[in-house]
Write a protein that holds these residues in place. Sequence first.
Motif, PDB file in Angstrom:
ATOM      1  N   ARG A 237      40.340  59.690 -62.877  1.00  0.00           N
ATOM      2  CA  ARG A 237      39.403  60.831 -62.879  1.00  0.00           C
ATOM      3  C   ARG A 237      38.220  60.547 -63.795  1.00  0.00           C
ATOM      4  N   LEU A 238      38.523  59.949 -64.966  1.00  0.00           N
ATOM      5  CA  LEU A 238      37.443  59.615 -65.905  1.00  0.00           C
ATOM      6  C   LEU A 238      36.484  58.611 -65.266  1.00  0.00           C
ATOM      7  N   ASP A 239      37.079  57.642 -64.564  1.00  0.00           N
ATOM      8  CA  ASP A 239      36.280  56.613 -63.900  1.00  0.00           C
ATOM      9  C   ASP A 239      35.307  57.252 -62.909  1.00  0.00           C
ATOM     10  N   GLU A 240      35.884  58.197 -62.127  1.00  0.00           N
ATOM     11  CA  GLU A 240      35.033  58.879 -61.131  1.00  0.00           C
ATOM     12  C   GLU A 240      33.904  59.630 -61.824  1.00  0.00           C
ATOM     13  N   ALA A 241      34.265  60.343 -62.938  1.00  0.00           N
ATOM     14  CA  ALA A 241      33.258  61.138 -63.655  1.00  0.00           C
ATOM     15  C   ALA A 241      32.162  60.219 -64.210  1.00  0.00           C
ATOM     16  N   PHE A 242      32.594  59.075 -64.772  1.00  0.00           N
ATOM     17  CA  PHE A 242      31.616  58.144 -65.347  1.00  0.00           C
ATOM     18  C   PHE A 242      30.704  57.576 -64.265  1.00  0.00           C
ATOM     19  N   GLN A 243      31.341  57.235 -63.142  1.00  0.00           N
ATOM     20  CA  GLN A 243      30.536  56.680 -62.040  1.00  0.00           C
ATOM     21  C   GLN A 243      29.519  57.693 -61.549  1.00  0.00           C
ATOM     22  N   HIS A 244      29.996  58.962 -61.533  1.00  0.00           N
ATOM     23  CA  HIS A 244      29.109  60.041 -61.087  1.00  0.00           C
ATOM     24  C   HIS A 244      27.899  60.132 -62.020  1.00  0.00           C
ATOM     25  N   ILE A 245      28.178  60.092 -63.342  1.00  0.00           N
ATOM     26  CA  ILE A 245      27.087  60.194 -64.318  1.00  0.00           C
ATOM     27  C   ILE A 245      26.154  58.998 -64.188  1.00  0.00           C
ATOM     28  N   ASN A 246      26.747  57.811 -64.053  1.00  0.00           N
ATOM     29  CA  ASN A 246      25.924  56.602 -63.932  1.00  0.00           C
ATOM     30  C   ASN A 246      25.052  56.658 -62.692  1.00  0.00           C
ATOM     31  N   ARG A 247      25.686  57.111 -61.590  1.00  0.00           N
ATOM     32  CA  ARG A 247      24.933  57.198 -60.343  1.00  0.00           C
ATOM     33  C   ARG A 247      23.778  58.182 -60.493  1.00  0.00           C
ATOM     34  N   PHE A 248      24.105  59.297 -61.207  1.00  0.00           N
ATOM     35  CA  PHE A 248      23.071  60.315 -61.404  1.00  0.00           C
ATOM     36  C   PHE A 248      21.908  59.711 -62.201  1.00  0.00           C
ATOM     37  N   SER A 249      22.225  59.004 -63.326  1.00  0.00           N
ATOM     38  CA  SER A 249      21.160  58.416 -64.155  1.00  0.00           C
ATOM     39  C   SER A 249      20.363  57.411 -63.339  1.00  0.00           C
ATOM     40  N   ALA A 250      21.112  56.590 -62.573  1.00  0.00           N
ATOM     41  CA  ALA A 250      20.429  55.565 -61.788  1.00  0.00           C
ATOM     42  C   ALA A 250      19.531  56.217 -60.733  1.00  0.00           C
ATOM     43  N   ASP A 251      20.078  57.253 -60.045  1.00  0.00           N
ATOM     44  CA  ASP A 251      19.288  57.924 -58.997  1.00  0.00           C
ATOM     45  C   ASP A 251      18.070  58.604 -59.599  1.00  0.00           C
ATOM     46  N   ALA A 252      18.286  59.293 -60.740  1.00  0.00           N
ATOM     47  CA  ALA A 252      17.187  60.017 -61.368  1.00  0.00           C
ATOM     48  C   ALA A 252      16.093  59.036 -61.782  1.00  0.00           C
ATOM     49  N   SER A 253      16.499  57.904 -62.411  1.00  0.00           N
ATOM     50  CA  SER A 253      15.511  56.915 -62.860  1.00  0.00           C
ATOM     51  C   SER A 253      14.766  56.351 -61.657  1.00  0.00           C
ATOM     52  N   HIS A 254      15.565  56.088 -60.612  1.00  0.00           N
ATOM     53  CA  HIS A 254      14.962  55.512 -59.422  1.00  0.00           C
ATOM     54  C   HIS A 254      13.917  56.469 -58.818  1.00  0.00           C
ATOM     55  N   GLU A 255      14.301  57.756 -58.753  1.00  0.00           N
ATOM     56  CA  GLU A 255      13.389  58.755 -58.164  1.00  0.00           C
ATOM     57  C   GLU A 255      12.121  58.911 -58.993  1.00  0.00           C
ATOM     58  N   LEU A 256      12.268  58.757 -60.338  1.00  0.00           N
ATOM     59  CA  LEU A 256      11.103  58.956 -61.215  1.00  0.00           C
ATOM     60  C   LEU A 256      10.139  57.778 -61.180  1.00  0.00           C
ATOM     61  N   ARG A 257      10.678  56.637 -60.784  1.00  0.00           N
ATOM     62  CA  ARG A 257       9.908  55.396 -60.830  1.00  0.00           C
ATOM     63  C   ARG A 257       8.604  55.491 -60.023  1.00  0.00           C
ATOM     64  N   THR A 258       8.729  55.905 -58.747  1.00  0.00           N
ATOM     65  CA  THR A 258       7.562  55.920 -57.858  1.00  0.00           C
ATOM     66  C   THR A 258       6.490  56.906 -58.342  1.00  0.00           C
ATOM     67  N   PRO A 259       6.858  58.201 -58.566  1.00  0.00           N
ATOM     68  CA  PRO A 259       5.796  59.101 -59.031  1.00  0.00           C
ATOM     69  C   PRO A 259       5.148  58.624 -60.333  1.00  0.00           C
ATOM     70  N   LEU A 260       5.931  57.994 -61.201  1.00  0.00           N
ATOM     71  CA  LEU A 260       5.358  57.514 -62.452  1.00  0.00           C
ATOM     72  C   LEU A 260       4.350  56.396 -62.211  1.00  0.00           C
ATOM     73  N   THR A 261       4.716  55.496 -61.265  1.00  0.00           N
ATOM     74  CA  THR A 261       3.797  54.399 -60.942  1.00  0.00           C
ATOM     75  C   THR A 261       2.506  54.962 -60.356  1.00  0.00           C
ATOM     76  N   VAL A 262       2.674  55.951 -59.466  1.00  0.00           N
ATOM     77  CA  VAL A 262       1.483  56.563 -58.847  1.00  0.00           C
ATOM     78  C   VAL A 262       0.613  57.187 -59.938  1.00  0.00           C
ATOM     79  N   LEU A 263       1.274  57.935 -60.841  1.00  0.00           N
ATOM     80  CA  LEU A 263       0.556  58.612 -61.919  1.00  0.00           C
ATOM     81  C   LEU A 263      -0.199  57.603 -62.785  1.00  0.00           C
ATOM     82  N   GLN A 264       0.513  56.507 -63.077  1.00  0.00           N
ATOM     83  CA  GLN A 264      -0.086  55.466 -63.913  1.00  0.00           C
ATOM     84  C   GLN A 264      -1.338  54.883 -63.244  1.00  0.00           C
ATOM     85  N   LEU A 265      -1.217  54.602 -61.926  1.00  0.00           N
ATOM     86  CA  LEU A 265      -2.352  54.031 -61.189  1.00  0.00           C
ATOM     87  C   LEU A 265      -3.518  55.004 -61.154  1.00  0.00           C
ATOM     88  N   GLU A 266      -3.190  56.301 -60.904  1.00  0.00           N
ATOM     89  CA  GLU A 266      -4.233  57.333 -60.839  1.00  0.00           C
ATOM     90  C   GLU A 266      -4.971  57.391 -62.175  1.00  0.00           C
TER      91      GLU A 266
END
Length: 481
Positions: A237-266
């Motif tokens: 259960r802990l493994d699942e919870a950790f994976q969930h958190i990791n996936r969330f961090s990875a997904d969140a970072s991934h999602e933020l990457r593109t808008p940040l790059t766009v913002l930076q270019l703008e």
Amino acid sequence: MNTRSLRFRITAWYAGLLAGALLIFGVSVYLGLERYLYWDLQRTLGADCRSIAIQLLSQHPFRSSDWLSDEIEEAYSPALNARFIRVIQPEIGVIYLSGAPKDGAFDPSQVPLPNGNEKNSSRKVALAGGHRLLVGEAEYTAPDGTKFVVESGVPYHQIEVVLHGLLVTFAVYMPFLISLAVGSGYWLMRRSLQPVDEITRRAEGITSTNLSERLPVIRTGDELERLSTSLNRMIERLDEAFQHINRFSADASHELRTPLTVLQLELEGIAQSHCLNPLLTDQIGSALEETQRMSQIVESLLAISRLDAGEVKMGKARLDLGQLAASTAEQMRLLAEEKGILFRSNVAVDIYVEGDRSRLQQVIVNLIANAIKYTPEAGEVEVSVRGNGRTAVLEVSDNGVGISAQALPHVFERFYRADKARSRNSGGAGLGLAIVKAICTAHGAEIKVSSQEGHGSRFTVELPLLDVSENDLAKPALRTH
Ligand code: ADP
């Protein structure tokens, strides 16, 4: 010895119960044997009395006055056998009394006359000198009508000698038996608790980085098996919870990457425009800086999350850690020199390890960058690589600001900064060491830190060395700059 331990308490209970059982057994055997010997002696004495009466007294009147005495002496040898024999003819008195035994155990003349209450039974007689005699007695009427009382006795210590022997046997063997039982009980407990030890040892080794591992299941079909299975389910259960958190961090970072790059270019586009007034240019520049910082944080976070989730494909090349450290150190030498820091590299070559070159380089870069960052001007930073038995050791040390004892256990945590102001000013977000740790873990390496506030820090990475035969460790080649 831990007196609260299960092992100690069960063994103590076991020993106590065994000692109690042995004691009850011993007392019963002692009392039983005493009764039996007493009864047997009584029976023998009674039989003696009866046989004297039937074989000798039945011949009354006797042929001569000494005839009875001679017959008894011949048949029973009382003095030799330490026996007491007395024949009384109530109207006349004692007509026969055995002599004193050879060993002087008692004086027959001291034995009081029967008072007539113990007909055909026995009595214990206490004599001077602490001697005791068990005396059996029988009344007999001869065919001519003459009445006799026959007494036969033996020293009571005959029974006491046997009982004493039994006591000595118990005193010698019972402690021995109890110690044997305690010893083997303790050993058995140890053996049966060994799987629990194993579970504990393995559970100690399970951290957030190796939650995919499981504890050994003890197939005993009882509480122990249930315990190991339940612990494994909990880890799952802990493994699942950790994976969930990791996936969330990875997904969140991934999602933020593109808008940040766009913002930076703008922002870069706007900053290059010529029609901006200087104040606005400054503000846009500072917003751009923050955006770049944010991008770096997001990149680092994404890297850590992916490393933790095991999503990153690690290269597994055979590489010379010494050479990698030497070349990386050379690239960073300028950074140190700009700050007036004495930079030394003391690197042995041919220290082969298996790993991902760019990731390991990132480890070296982050550690050296931190050492330079947290060491004031005119300080010293040293990078060293050496082989130590079956491990390759990379060390980055400095004599800079050091880390306080309270902060030390947390430096590898994400976003942890011991000195927030200093770290932020130098662009740090507290993710550098978290990345280092994640890479080390992915390489099966161990990272340690020792530091003293105000005196400097030492970061040590220990990687498994590739087979020694593949390494030419005999070469004392050292690159020192
Ligand atoms: P940062 O990007 O803030 O440097 P790190 O994860 O690299 O973050 O380091 C975490 C914290 O550990 C830092 O904020 C700093 O306080 C401390 N630290 C790391 N390396 C050193 C060092 N060589 N000397 C002193 N403190 C250090």
